[in-house]
Motif scaffolding. Structure first.
Motif, short mmCIF file in Angstrom:
data_model
loop_
_atom_site.label_atom_id
_atom_site.label_comp_id
_atom_site.label_asym_id
_atom_site.label_seq_id
_atom_site.Cartn_x
_atom_site.Cartn_y
_atom_site.Cartn_z
N LEU A 92 -5.43 -36.46 14.36
CA LEU A 92 -4.44 -37.19 13.58
C LEU A 92 -4.92 -38.63 13.36
N SER A 93 -4.96 -39.06 12.08
CA SER A 93 -5.42 -40.42 11.74
C SER A 93 -4.24 -41.29 11.36
N GLU A 94 -4.48 -42.59 11.34
CA GLU A 94 -3.45 -43.53 10.92
C GLU A 94 -3.04 -43.29 9.48
N ASP A 95 -4.01 -43.00 8.62
CA ASP A 95 -3.69 -42.75 7.21
C ASP A 95 -2.79 -41.53 7.06
N ASP A 96 -3.08 -40.46 7.82
CA ASP A 96 -2.25 -39.25 7.75
C ASP A 96 -0.82 -39.56 8.21
N LEU A 97 -0.71 -40.32 9.28
CA LEU A 97 0.60 -40.62 9.83
C LEU A 97 1.43 -41.48 8.88
N LEU A 98 0.79 -42.48 8.27
CA LEU A 98 1.51 -43.36 7.34
C LEU A 98 1.90 -42.61 6.06
N ALA A 99 1.05 -41.71 5.61
CA ALA A 99 1.40 -40.90 4.44
C ALA A 99 2.63 -40.05 4.74
N HIS A 100 2.70 -39.51 5.94
CA HIS A 100 3.86 -38.73 6.37
C HIS A 100 5.12 -39.62 6.37
N CYS A 101 5.00 -40.84 6.88
CA CYS A 101 6.14 -41.75 6.93
C CYS A 101 6.61 -42.13 5.53
N ARG A 102 5.68 -42.33 4.61
CA ARG A 102 6.07 -42.71 3.25
C ARG A 102 6.84 -41.60 2.55
N ARG A 103 6.62 -40.36 2.95
CA ARG A 103 7.36 -39.25 2.34
C ARG A 103 8.80 -39.21 2.81
N HIS A 104 9.08 -39.82 3.96
CA HIS A 104 10.41 -39.68 4.56
C HIS A 104 11.17 -40.99 4.73
N THR A 158 12.02 -45.14 3.33
CA THR A 158 11.91 -46.21 2.35
C THR A 158 10.80 -47.17 2.77
N ALA A 159 10.19 -47.83 1.80
CA ALA A 159 8.97 -48.59 2.05
C ALA A 159 9.11 -49.60 3.18
N TYR A 160 10.25 -50.31 3.26
CA TYR A 160 10.35 -51.36 4.28
C TYR A 160 10.46 -50.79 5.70
N LYS A 161 10.77 -49.49 5.80
CA LYS A 161 10.86 -48.85 7.12
C LYS A 161 9.51 -48.28 7.59
N VAL A 162 8.57 -48.17 6.67
CA VAL A 162 7.27 -47.58 7.01
C VAL A 162 6.52 -48.50 7.97
N PRO A 163 5.97 -47.97 9.07
CA PRO A 163 5.25 -48.81 10.03
C PRO A 163 4.14 -49.62 9.37
N ARG A 164 4.04 -50.88 9.79
CA ARG A 164 2.95 -51.74 9.33
C ARG A 164 1.75 -51.64 10.28
N ILE A 165 2.04 -51.35 11.56
CA ILE A 165 1.00 -51.30 12.58
C ILE A 165 1.15 -50.01 13.37
N VAL A 166 0.05 -49.32 13.58
CA VAL A 166 0.03 -48.09 14.38
C VAL A 166 -0.93 -48.29 15.55
N GLU A 167 -0.41 -48.04 16.74
CA GLU A 167 -1.27 -48.10 17.93
C GLU A 167 -1.25 -46.73 18.62
N PHE A 168 -2.40 -46.07 18.64
CA PHE A 168 -2.51 -44.79 19.32
C PHE A 168 -2.80 -45.03 20.80
N ARG A 169 -2.11 -44.29 21.65
CA ARG A 169 -2.33 -44.40 23.09
C ARG A 169 -2.75 -43.06 23.67
N GLU A 170 -3.65 -43.13 24.63
CA GLU A 170 -4.14 -41.91 25.27
C GLU A 170 -3.23 -41.48 26.42
N GLN A 171 -2.55 -42.45 27.06
CA GLN A 171 -1.68 -42.14 28.18
C GLN A 171 -0.23 -42.03 27.71
#
Length: 558
Positions: free
Chosen positions: A508-520, A522-535
């Motif tokens: 799963l990439s940041e681009d994939d995740l943000l594209a998913h968010c944009r489908r569901h 409104t623009a101002y609710k879409v995350p600006r920053i994504v931090e993936f964590r392993e733990q």
């Protein structure tokens, strides 16, 4: 209760307003249209509409809603419109017909739109055709019986209307294909309505005027019930507050904030009550066009949020805008940054007058006097007929200067949430104080300063974003194992949405995740920053993700 803030009121501003002056917003409309008949009420895209023309068109639309659409008193009508002349016509038409306005963000995703239409039980909708494709995707799942569509230029003069609509549709390609069988064009509804008699409806303070949706702690938007009494009270409170600077029938106000937002809505109604001309800006993000409008307008007031004022200050050409007639610049919806306030005063010569409120208070409850000479750094004092208190978790007052929850009482405060008595009970104390969820302190003079938010709500350019809703959308993605959202400081929008994600799918990439968010979302609710964590994300002993621990991580990193 003691009201030390009254000593800060400018001369001429009353301690109390008379909410019985008008029985409803429809009566306000009748009075203002008779008093200011030949003055311009609204201006959009260079075309002005007088109070008399607004009176005639809103009467026609109200008659059409009653007789042709067959809507009955109390039914809900959704307005999915940007700031165009169609909005005030539809707004006052709906209210005059004894119906209830449900404001809808035109940029909603199908998921968000479907929820609001179903929850409100809306029987009809007026939608700009630029967004009709979104409605098409969900209309079958909603209770809608009537759909009215409009084009951008529908209320412009004939030649401009044809050119504008053709340009929007065929040159700029701003209208995605849509198909809504039985939809009625707005112009046809008005033409038919002019041949019909309006059935006068007697409204009072207890009648519902708006269902104004706001985010919920559960991630589900709730409908705030705002009555005619709430809205009349706030209109009178705000016009009384503006009185030292604003003369009846002599002002021109710039309104670039969307009218579906309660802050802009009340500002619009207040300027209307003063007989001012309100210049509607449909797309303030188009800064060159916005600045051009400002350069062509001799305006005396402007309403905005911190991000908008900052964008204007940085915009090419704004230095050439004539601000010599400006009397009042109002900022709300989010905290004003000191650097923006300082730069605005240097450029405009008048300070940013900061106010405070929330959807549940219609919304204005606290504000700085319009006569202040400098930005104060506080949200101000309670406006006429409004009480404010700083209470602890048990609802008891805290000592002066101590931090507690800002709580409100007044005629503008909602009776409750639409069909949500459980949520209503959570926000009112036993003696009727509305809990705002904001923490603050009050000084000896009655001025209030916000210190923190009790809720996890995020405010992006004045718009509320609730973490639960973002997290629910993230959880829909099959590649997400855990997710949490919170607000982080942003120099332009005040706050931005940051999400922490533990992946179940390592690909799963940041681009994939943000594209998913944009489908569901409104623009101002879409995350600006994504931090993936392993733990795994930090959790309480019952398994609840601890956002505060994540905030501490962000603060430590900063």
């Amino acid at each position: 209760m003691p009201k030390p803030w009254l000593a800060q009121y400018p001369p001429g501003v009353p301690a109390e307003i008379d909410p019985q002056r008008f029985a409803s917003l429809a009566e306000v409309l009748d009075t203002c249209c008779a008093r200011f008949a030949d003055l311009p009420a609204f201006c959009s895209m260079g075309t002005a509409m007088t109070f008399r023309e607004l009176d005639e068109d809103s009467r026609a639309f109200a008659a059409w809603l009653q007789s042709a659409a067959g809507l009955r008193r109390g039914e809900r009508v959704a307005l999915m419109l940007p700031n165009l002349l169609q909005y005030p016509v539809a707004l006052f038409g709906v209210l005059r017909a004894g119906l209830v306005v449900v404001n809808v963000n035109p940029l909603y995703t199908p998921r968000e739109l479907e929820h609001q239409l179903k929850d409100s039980g809306a029987s009809a909708i007026v939608v700009l055709e630029n967004f009709a494709h979104t409605l098409q995707q969900v209309v079958a799942a909603t209770p809608l019986r009537t759909v009215v569509t409009t084009q951008v230029g529908d209320l412009l003069p004939p030649l401009r209307r044809l050119l504008t609509n053709a340009a929007v549709k065929h040159v700029k390609k701003m209208v995605p294909p849509w198909h809504l069988p039985g939809a009625v064009p707005f112009g046809r509804a008005l033409a038919t309505g002019r041949t019909l008699a309006l059935q006068e409806v007697t409204l009072n303070h207890d009648d519902l005027a708006f269902l104004q949706y706001t985010g919920g702690t559960t991630g589900v938007a709730k409908g705030v019930m705002l009555t005619h009494g709430n809205m009349v009270a706030n209109l009178l409170q705000v016009t009384a507050w503006m009185a030292p600077n604003m003369r009846d029938g002599a002002e021109t106000a710039i309104l670039p904030l969307p009218l579906y937002h309660v802050f802009a809505l009340t500002a619009c109604l207040a300027f209307f009550g003063k007989g001012a001309q309100t210049v509607l800006v449909a797309n303030p993000r188009d800064l060159p066009a916005f600045v051009k409008t400002l350069r062509q307008t001799r305006f005396t007031a402007i309403v905005g949020v911190n991000t908008l004022f900052r964008a204007l200050l940085d915009a090419p050409g704004f230095a050439d805008v004539d601000l010599s007639h400006l009397k009042l610049a109002v900022a709300g919806g989010m905290a004003v940054q000191q650097v923006v306030a300082r730069r605005w005063k240097e450029r405009a010569g008048v300070p940013l007058v900061e106010g405070y409120g929330l959807t549940e208070s219609a919304p204005v409850a606290i504000a700085n006097p319009v006569t202040v000479e400098e930005w104060s750094g506080t949200i101000g004092v309670p406006i006429p007929s409004t009480e404010a208190a700083i209470l602890d978790d048990d609802g008891a007052p805290v000592a002066l200067g101590e931090v507690g929850e800002i709580c409100l009482r007044g005629p503008q405060v909602m009776p409750g949430y639409w069909q949500r008595p459980d949520e209503t009970a959570k926000v009112f104390t036993a003696d009727g104080w509305l809990r705002t969820g904001d923490m603050g302190v009050m000084d000896a003079r009655g001025s209030i300063r916000i210190t923190d938010r009790k809720k996890d709500m995020i405010v992006v350019s004045g718009f509320k974003v609730f973490p639960n809703e973002v997290e629910d959308v993230l959880a829909l993605h099959p590649g997400v194992l855990e997710a949490a959202a919170l607000g982080v400081p942003d120099p332009r929008s005040g706050e931005a949405v940051k999400v922490f994600v533990v992946r179940s799918d390592p690909a799963l990439s940041e681009d994939d995740l943000l594209a998913h968010c944009r489908r569901h979302l409104t623009a101002y609710k879409v995350p600006r920053i994504v931090e993936f964590r392993e733990q795994p994300l930090p959790k309480s002993n019952i398994g609840k993700i601890l956002r505060r621990a994540l905030r501490d991580d962000v603060a430590a990193a900063a």
